[in-house]
Scaffold this motif. Structure first.
Motif, mmCIF file in Angstrom:
data_model
loop_
_atom_site.group_PDB
_atom_site.id
_atom_site.type_symbol
_atom_site.label_atom_id
_atom_site.label_comp_id
_atom_site.label_asym_id
_atom_site.label_seq_id
_atom_site.Cartn_x
_atom_site.Cartn_y
_atom_site.Cartn_z
ATOM 1 N N TYR A 47 -9.647 8.834 4.465
ATOM 2 C CA TYR A 47 -10.680 9.796 4.098
ATOM 3 C C TYR A 47 -10.839 9.916 2.583
ATOM 4 O O TYR A 47 -11.922 10.224 2.082
ATOM 5 N N ARG A 48 -9.777 9.609 1.839
ATOM 6 C CA ARG A 48 -9.858 9.667 0.381
ATOM 7 C C ARG A 48 -10.757 8.559 -0.156
ATOM 8 O O ARG A 48 -11.514 8.749 -1.111
ATOM 9 N N LEU A 85 -9.237 5.973 -10.528
ATOM 10 C CA LEU A 85 -8.390 7.142 -10.272
ATOM 11 C C LEU A 85 -7.675 7.015 -8.940
ATOM 12 O O LEU A 85 -6.490 7.359 -8.814
ATOM 13 N N LEU A 86 -8.380 6.510 -7.937
ATOM 14 C CA LEU A 86 -7.769 6.361 -6.624
ATOM 15 C C LEU A 86 -6.662 5.312 -6.646
ATOM 16 O O LEU A 86 -5.621 5.466 -5.998
ATOM 17 N N LEU A 143 -22.875 -2.932 2.595
ATOM 18 C CA LEU A 143 -21.756 -2.847 1.665
ATOM 19 C C LEU A 143 -21.307 -1.406 1.531
ATOM 20 O O LEU A 143 -22.069 -0.472 1.815
ATOM 21 N N CYS A 144 -20.077 -1.232 1.080
ATOM 22 C CA CYS A 144 -19.586 0.056 0.618
ATOM 23 C C CYS A 144 -19.548 0.000 -0.909
ATOM 24 O O CYS A 144 -18.991 -0.947 -1.474
ATOM 25 N N ALA A 145 -20.148 0.999 -1.548
ATOM 26 C CA ALA A 145 -20.174 1.059 -3.006
ATOM 27 C C ALA A 145 -19.240 2.165 -3.487
ATOM 28 O O ALA A 145 -19.185 3.248 -2.887
ATOM 29 N N PHE A 146 -18.486 1.884 -4.557
ATOM 30 C CA PHE A 146 -17.544 2.843 -5.115
ATOM 31 C C PHE A 146 -17.780 2.965 -6.627
ATOM 32 O O PHE A 146 -17.792 1.939 -7.320
ATOM 33 N N PHE A 175 -2.858 5.666 -5.535
ATOM 34 C CA PHE A 175 -2.331 4.826 -4.466
ATOM 35 C C PHE A 175 -2.070 3.423 -5.021
ATOM 36 O O PHE A 175 -2.960 2.567 -4.996
ATOM 37 N N PRO A 176 -0.862 3.166 -5.543
ATOM 38 C CA PRO A 176 -0.554 1.855 -6.131
ATOM 39 C C PRO A 176 -0.782 0.692 -5.174
ATOM 40 O O PRO A 176 -1.092 -0.417 -5.609
#
Length: 256
Positions: A41-42, A129-130, A119-122, A134-135
């Motif tokens: 969800y993040r 930051l994410l 597509l998923c865009a970020f 989350f390494p």
């Protein structure tokens, strides 16, 4: 009651947010495979969907880099505009591939949909930051970057040193390695791109590409049941024709 209701509402939000990502067909091969189900969800919280029609542009050469993308369905062509008006297609992106592995402020090439694509865009800053939080996400991106560099190296060898028939044989093997991770005889390879796209990628004319397909078919190495479908019959002999050590096992490793 208020706190309990709020807790139930949060759980509902998580379940809804995770639904789309968990049902995604490329969930376990894209960047998001690094995220545990309970944390999806993040990632989805910073995601915006992009839908493209065939030949529609996602971005143009020279556009500022503001977002990164994960291809979930379809195919993209990446290309550079040449000074004489021609284009050089540098790569074809497939479901699970990630677009944005650059540190430049502007895109050095254009991206268009070959077929209808999603597509998923970020946003870049939110993705950074994410990845700090989350390494495993950053490590997954590093692995994808290394695989992309291996693919680019093999592609440069194919384009720079080989005769037309060898180029096409190498292209089919590399494409197959990226879509079929379980080798089997007689496997089918869907070619979403046109013969013109293949020619612009291999630096050949469309007539030469067509002749090479015909030669590979005549030698019994492939079948062409349809215009956009190739059945690979002998990948080992195709690798011999490619002539630069691109064994099927090496190609599958490069694609992983």
């Amino acid at each position: 009651m208020g706190a309990a209701a709020g807790f139930r509402s949060s759980l509902t939000l998580v379940r809804k947010a995770c639904g789309a990502c968990r049902a995604c067909e490329v969930r376990h091969q894209a960047l998001c495979t690094a995220m545990a189900d309970e944390h999806l969800y993040r990632l989805e919280g910073i995601t915006s969907p992009v839908l493209l029609q065939p030949n529609q542009a996602l971005l143009r050469q020279g556009d500022p880099c503001r977002k990164v993308y994960s291809l979930t369905s379809g195919m993209l062509r990446l290309f550079t505009d040449l000074p004489d008006g021609r284009r050089q297609i540098t790569d074809f992106l497939m479901p699970g591939d990630y677009l944005g592995l650059v540190d430049d402020d502007f895109h050095s090439q254009s991206a268009e949909a070959v077929v209808a694509s999603s597509l998923c865009a970020f946003p870049i800053n939110q993705m950074e930051l994410l990845m700090d939080e989350f390494p495993s996400l950053r490590e997954r991106l590093h692995r994808m970057t290394r695989a992309a560099l291996r693919q680019a190296h093999d592609s440069q060898l194919m384009l720079g040193r080989l005769a037309p028939l060898e180029k096409l044989a190498g292209f089919l093997l590399m494409l197959d390695a990226r879509t079929n991770h379980h080798p089997r005889h007689g496997r089918r390879l869907q070619l979403a791109m046109s013969r013109t796209d293949i020619a612009d990628h291999l630096g050949l004319t469309i007539e030469t590409v067509s002749r090479c397909f015909t030669r590979l078919k005549a030698q019994g190495l492939i079948r062409l049941p349809e215009a956009h479908l190739v059945e690979i019959l002998h990948d080992g002999r195709l690798a011999e024709i490619a002539g630069i050590g691109l064994s099927p096992e090496h190609l599958r490793l490069a694609a992983s």
